[in-house]
Enzyme design. Structure first.
Site, short mmCIF file in Angstrom:
data_model
loop_
_atom_site.label_atom_id
_atom_site.label_comp_id
_atom_site.label_asym_id
_atom_site.label_seq_id
_atom_site.Cartn_x
_atom_site.Cartn_y
_atom_site.Cartn_z
N GLY A 60 -68.29 56.70 -53.93
CA GLY A 60 -67.44 56.69 -52.75
C GLY A 60 -66.10 57.33 -53.06
O GLY A 60 -65.97 58.09 -54.03
N SER A 61 -65.07 56.99 -52.26
CA SER A 61 -63.80 57.67 -52.48
C SER A 61 -63.18 57.31 -53.82
O SER A 61 -62.72 58.18 -54.55
CB SER A 61 -62.80 57.45 -51.34
OG SER A 61 -62.85 56.19 -50.86
N GLY A 90 -64.69 55.93 -56.60
CA GLY A 90 -65.54 56.37 -57.71
C GLY A 90 -65.33 57.86 -57.97
O GLY A 90 -65.23 58.29 -59.12
N LYS A 141 -61.57 45.62 -55.29
CA LYS A 141 -60.51 44.65 -54.96
C LYS A 141 -60.97 43.75 -53.82
O LYS A 141 -61.02 44.21 -52.68
CB LYS A 141 -59.25 45.40 -54.51
CG LYS A 141 -58.66 46.33 -55.55
CD LYS A 141 -57.54 47.17 -54.93
CE LYS A 141 -56.92 48.13 -55.92
NZ LYS A 141 -56.00 49.08 -55.28
N LYS A 168 -53.81 41.54 -51.24
CA LYS A 168 -52.99 42.54 -50.55
C LYS A 168 -53.76 43.21 -49.41
O LYS A 168 -53.19 43.67 -48.43
CB LYS A 168 -52.41 43.57 -51.52
CG LYS A 168 -53.42 44.51 -52.21
CD LYS A 168 -53.70 45.77 -51.46
CE LYS A 168 -54.86 46.55 -52.03
NZ LYS A 168 -55.29 47.67 -51.25
N ARG A 197 -57.26 51.90 -45.22
CA ARG A 197 -58.36 51.49 -44.33
C ARG A 197 -58.16 50.07 -43.83
O ARG A 197 -58.51 49.75 -42.71
CB ARG A 197 -59.69 51.62 -45.08
CG ARG A 197 -59.98 53.05 -45.44
CD ARG A 197 -60.93 53.21 -46.55
NE ARG A 197 -60.52 52.53 -47.76
CZ ARG A 197 -61.22 52.53 -48.87
NH1 ARG A 197 -62.36 53.19 -48.91
NH2 ARG A 197 -60.81 51.91 -49.95
N ASN A 198 -57.56 49.22 -44.67
CA ASN A 198 -57.32 47.84 -44.23
C ASN A 198 -56.25 47.80 -43.13
O ASN A 198 -56.40 47.12 -42.13
CB ASN A 198 -56.89 46.99 -45.43
CG ASN A 198 -58.06 46.73 -46.36
OD1 ASN A 198 -58.97 45.97 -46.02
ND2 ASN A 198 -58.07 47.38 -47.51
N GLU A 252 -61.97 46.14 -47.53
CA GLU A 252 -62.31 44.90 -48.26
C GLU A 252 -61.63 43.67 -47.66
O GLU A 252 -62.11 42.56 -47.81
CB GLU A 252 -61.91 45.03 -49.74
CG GLU A 252 -62.69 46.05 -50.55
CD GLU A 252 -64.02 45.51 -51.06
OE1 GLU A 252 -64.54 44.53 -50.51
OE2 GLU A 252 -64.54 46.09 -52.04
N1 LIG Z 1 -60.31 54.23 -51.84
C1 LIG Z 1 -59.23 53.86 -52.52
O1 LIG Z 1 -58.16 54.46 -52.37
C2 LIG Z 1 -59.31 52.72 -53.48
C3 LIG Z 1 -58.29 52.58 -54.40
C4 LIG Z 1 -58.35 51.54 -55.32
C5 LIG Z 1 -59.42 50.67 -55.29
N2 LIG Z 1 -60.40 50.81 -54.38
C6 LIG Z 1 -61.48 49.83 -54.39
O2 LIG Z 1 -62.67 50.46 -54.88
C7 LIG Z 1 -63.82 49.83 -54.29
C8 LIG Z 1 -64.71 50.93 -53.74
O3 LIG Z 1 -63.98 51.50 -52.67
P1 LIG Z 1 -64.22 52.97 -52.15
O4 LIG Z 1 -62.95 53.37 -51.54
O5 LIG Z 1 -64.80 53.86 -53.16
O6 LIG Z 1 -65.29 52.64 -51.02
P2 LIG Z 1 -66.19 53.68 -50.21
O7 LIG Z 1 -66.61 52.96 -48.99
O8 LIG Z 1 -65.51 54.98 -50.11
O9 LIG Z 1 -67.46 53.91 -51.16
C9 LIG Z 1 -68.26 52.89 -51.63
C10 LIG Z 1 -69.39 53.53 -52.38
O10 LIG Z 1 -70.18 52.49 -52.97
C11 LIG Z 1 -71.53 52.86 -52.81
N3 LIG Z 1 -72.35 51.65 -52.82
C12 LIG Z 1 -72.28 50.61 -51.98
N4 LIG Z 1 -73.20 49.70 -52.31
C13 LIG Z 1 -73.84 50.20 -53.40
C14 LIG Z 1 -74.90 49.71 -54.21
N5 LIG Z 1 -75.46 48.53 -53.98
N6 LIG Z 1 -75.31 50.50 -55.22
C15 LIG Z 1 -74.76 51.69 -55.47
N7 LIG Z 1 -73.74 52.18 -54.74
C16 LIG Z 1 -73.31 51.44 -53.72
C17 LIG Z 1 -71.62 53.58 -51.48
O11 LIG Z 1 -72.74 54.43 -51.44
C18 LIG Z 1 -70.32 54.35 -51.49
O12 LIG Z 1 -70.50 55.62 -52.06
C19 LIG Z 1 -63.29 48.87 -53.24
O13 LIG Z 1 -63.32 47.55 -53.72
C20 LIG Z 1 -61.86 49.30 -53.01
O14 LIG Z 1 -61.01 48.24 -52.64
C21 LIG Z 1 -60.39 51.81 -53.49
O1 LIG Z 2 -57.45 52.13 -48.06
P1 LIG Z 2 -57.39 50.71 -48.53
O2 LIG Z 2 -56.71 49.80 -47.54
O3 LIG Z 2 -58.74 50.19 -48.95
O4 LIG Z 2 -56.49 50.67 -49.83
C1 LIG Z 2 -56.89 51.46 -50.94
C2 LIG Z 2 -56.36 50.96 -52.24
O5 LIG Z 2 -56.64 49.61 -52.48
C3 LIG Z 2 -54.93 51.24 -52.42
O6 LIG Z 2 -54.51 50.97 -53.73
#
Ligand SMILES: NC(=O)c1ccc[n+]([C@@H]2O[C@H](COP(=O)([O-])OP(=O)(O)OC[C@H]3O[C@@H](n4cnc5c(N)ncnc54)[C@H](O)[C@@H]3O)[C@@H](O)[C@H]2O)c1
Ligand SMILES: O=P(O)(O)OC[C@H](O)CO
Length: 408
Positions: A71-72, A74, A171, A258, A322-323, A348
Site C-alpha cells: 500500500g502507500s 509499504g 498504527k 493520534k 485519511r483519518n 485506522e
Molecule cells: N500512509 C501513510 O502515510 C502511513 C504513514 C505511517 C504509517 N502508516 C500505517 O501503515 C499501515 C498501512 O497503511 P497504508 O497507508 O500502507 O495503507 P493502504 O490502505 O495504503 O495499504 C494497505 C495495504 O495492505 C495490503 N493488505 C491488506 N490486508 C492484507 C493482507 N491480509 N495480506 C497482505 N496484504 C494486505 C493491501 O493490499 C494494501 O496494499 C497503517 O497502519 C497506517 O496507519 C501509514
Molecule cells: O493519512 P493518515 O491519517 O493515515 O496518517 C498517516 C500517517 O499515520 C501519518 O504519520
C-alpha cells in the site's frame, strides 16, 4: 545594538563563544535529585533477544529486506530502504501490481501517474510469501492493523526464520481484542521458536512526502538497543532522520491514538466550528493520549515527541490525512456507511476509536461511565459519533458544558 553596554555584552558573548569553540565537548550530567525511572509495564514481560542485524551487514548493505504490504506506506518504506542501497522484496497481493513494479519500477496505485518517481533497481516485487521471506534478514510490516494478526499467523510465521526482526509501521488497535500492535505481536510469540525481535517505526510521515523525498523525521522504538541502532542506521538518509527510543509502549499507544484525535479534528473542521474549537479538541485529545499511555507504562517524554504530538499535529492539520478526511466528511454530514464504502485507503482511527472504548473500560475498572466520559471526553466522543448514537455537534455542546477543572 548600538549602546556601549550592549557592545560590552556582545564582546563578552563573542569571547565566550571563541573560548567554547576551542574546548572539546564533553557531556556532564548535572547533579540533582536522583530520578527513579519507571519501566514500561510490559517491558518486564518482554524477552529481549540479541540483534541479528550485524553492524557489518548494515554498513555493507547486505541486509535483505522484505516489506510486507504494497500500500502507500509499504511502497514508501521499500522506496526508502531501496534508495539507501538495501536489496528489498516488496510483498504485494495482486500479480498485476507486482508485474508493474518490476517492469515500470512504480506502484500503479500509489505513485503519481504524471510524476517521475521510480523505485530504485534494488526493489523488486512478488506475490509469493514463501519466496519473499526465504532469505529475509529484516521484515518490515506495513499492513493495516485489522488484517495484521491473520497475516502474521497464516502467512508470515510459517515462513519466518527464527531471529529475523520485524519492524512494524502499522498504527492502531485490533478491534477484536483491544490490543495495540505491540501486544498483538507479544501474544504471537511462538513458543517453539525463539522470540520475535520486534521494533516499531512511528512519527509524522506521510507516505506521499517520503516518496517525493521531502525531509521527514521519525522514531524507531525497540527494547533491544542493538536492534534499534541497526534500524536507525538502515533507515537514515539525508531526507529521513531517525531518532531512537526504548519506550515501545509510548510510541505504539501515541501512534494509534493520534488517528482518533485526527478523526475528531476532521469532524470539527467539517462542522465548520473554526480553528479555536479544533485546536482545543486536539490539545485536550493529546492530554487524553498522555493519560492513557502513562497508564500503560509509557514515558511522558515520548508523548511530547515525534510519535506523540508530532504525528498528532501533522495528522490533525495535514489535509492529506485519511483519518482527518474521514472525520471531515462525517462532520459535513455524509453517512458513515457511504464514507466507508468510498474510502480507498485505510483510516485506522475508525476501528481504533471503537476498540479504545473497550480498552479504556478495562484500564479503569472502578470508573462509572460518567466518570470515564469526563476523563476521556474526546476519545470516547469519537467512538460515540462513529457508532451513530450521537450527532457530532451535540457531543461538542455536551463537552463545552462539562465542568472543567485544572488543566492536566
Ligand atoms: N500512509 C501513510 O502515510 C502511513 C504513514 C505511517 C504509517 N502508516 C500505517 O501503515 C499501515 C498501512 O497503511 P497504508 O497507508 O500502507 O495503507 P493502504 O490502505 O495504503 O495499504 C494497505 C495495504 O495492505 C495490503 N493488505 C491488506 N490486508 C492484507 C493482507 N491480509 N495480506 C497482505 N496484504 C494486505 C493491501 O493490499 C494494501 O496494499 C497503517 O497502519 C497506517 O496507519 C501509514
Ligand atoms: O493519512 P493518515 O491519517 O493515515 O496518517 C498517516 C500517517 O499515520 C501519518 O504519520
Amino acid at each position: 545594538m548600538t549602546g556601549g553596554g550592549d557592545r560590552a555584552v556582545m564582546d563578552t558573548v563573542q569571547q565566550r563563544l571563541a573560548f567554547l569553540s576551542t574546548q572539546p565537548f564533553t557531556w556532564r550530567s548535572r547533579p540533582g535529585p536522583r530520578r527513579r525511572r519507571r519501566p514500561p509495564l510490559s517491558a518486564s514481560r518482554a524477552t529481549v533477544t540479541a540483534c541479528v542485524l550485524s553492524p557489518d551487514a548494515v554498513a555493507e548493505r547486505r541486509v535483505r529486506v522484505t516489506v510486507c504490504g504494497g500500500g502507500s506506506f509499504g511502497s514508501a518504506m521499500a522506496f526508502l530502504l531501496g534508495s539507501n542501497g538495501y536489496p528489498v522484496t516488496l510483498l504485494v497481493r495482486r500479480e498485476a501490481v507486482a508485474e508493474c513494479i518490476n517492469a515500470e519500477r512504480r506502484n500503479p496505485r500509489y505513485f503519481p501517474a504524471d510524476g517521475d518517481i521510480r523505485f530504485p533497481e534494488a526493489v523488486r516485487a512478488t506475490t509469493d510469501v514463501a519466496e519473499a521471506l526465504r532469505d529475509c534478514d529484516l521484515c518490515v510490516h506495513a499492513i493495516p492493523v485489522q488484517s495484521s494478526r491473520a497475516f502474521f499467523e497464516q502467512q508470515l510465521l510459517p515462513h519466518w526464520r527464527p531471529g529475523t526482526p520485524i519492524l512494524s509501521t502499522a498504527k492502531g488497535i485490533e478491534a477484536g481484542t483491544g490490543q495495540f500492535l505491540y501486544e498483538v505481536l507479544e501474544s504471537l510469540q511462538p513458543s517453539h521458536l525463539s522470540p520475535l525481535p520486534t521494533a516499531f517505526l512511528s512519527g509524522p510521515s506521510f507516505a506521499d512526502e517520503m516518496l517525493r523525498q521531502l525531509p521527514t523525521a521519525a522514531v524507531v522504538a525497540a527494547r533491544d538497543a542493538t536492534l534499534r541502532r541497526a534500524l536507525a542506521e538502515m533507515l537514515s538518509s539525508s531526507v529521513f532522520k531517525v531518532f531512537r527510543s526504548s519506550d515501545v509502549v509510548g510510541v505504539e499507544v501515541s501512534g494509534a491514538v493520534k488517528n482518533v484525535i485526527a478523526v475528531a479534528a476532521g469532524i470539527s473542521e467539517g462542522l465548520g466550528l473554526g480553528m479555536n474549537a479544533t485546536a482545543a479538541l486536539v490539545t485536550r485529545g493529546c492530554s487524553e493520549m498522555r493519560r492513557l499511555a502513562r497508564r500503560l507504562g509509557a514515558r511522558s517524554v515520548t508523548l511530547a515527541g515525534l510519535s506523540g504530538v508530532g504525528d498528532t499535529f501533522m495528522t490533525c492539520f495535514g489535509a492529506q490525512s485519511r483519518n482527518r478526511t474521514f472525520g471531515f466528511r462525517l462532520g459535513r454530514g455524509e453517512p458513515l456507511t457511504h464514507i466507508l464504502e468510498t474510502s480507498a485507503q485505510t483510516a485506522e482511527g475508525v476501528h481504533t476509536a471503537r476498540a479504545l472504548v473497550r480498552r479504556i473500560g478495562e484500564l479503569y475498572p472502578g470508573y462509572q461511565p460518567r466518570r470515564l466520559e469526563m476523563t476521556f471526553p474526546v476519545l470516547l466522543s469519537v467512538a460515540d459519533v462513529l457508532e451513530g448514537g450521537v450527532e457530532p455537534r451535540q457531543r461538542l455542546t455536551d463537552w463545552m458544558r462539562m465542568p472543567s477543572g485544572s488543566e492536566n
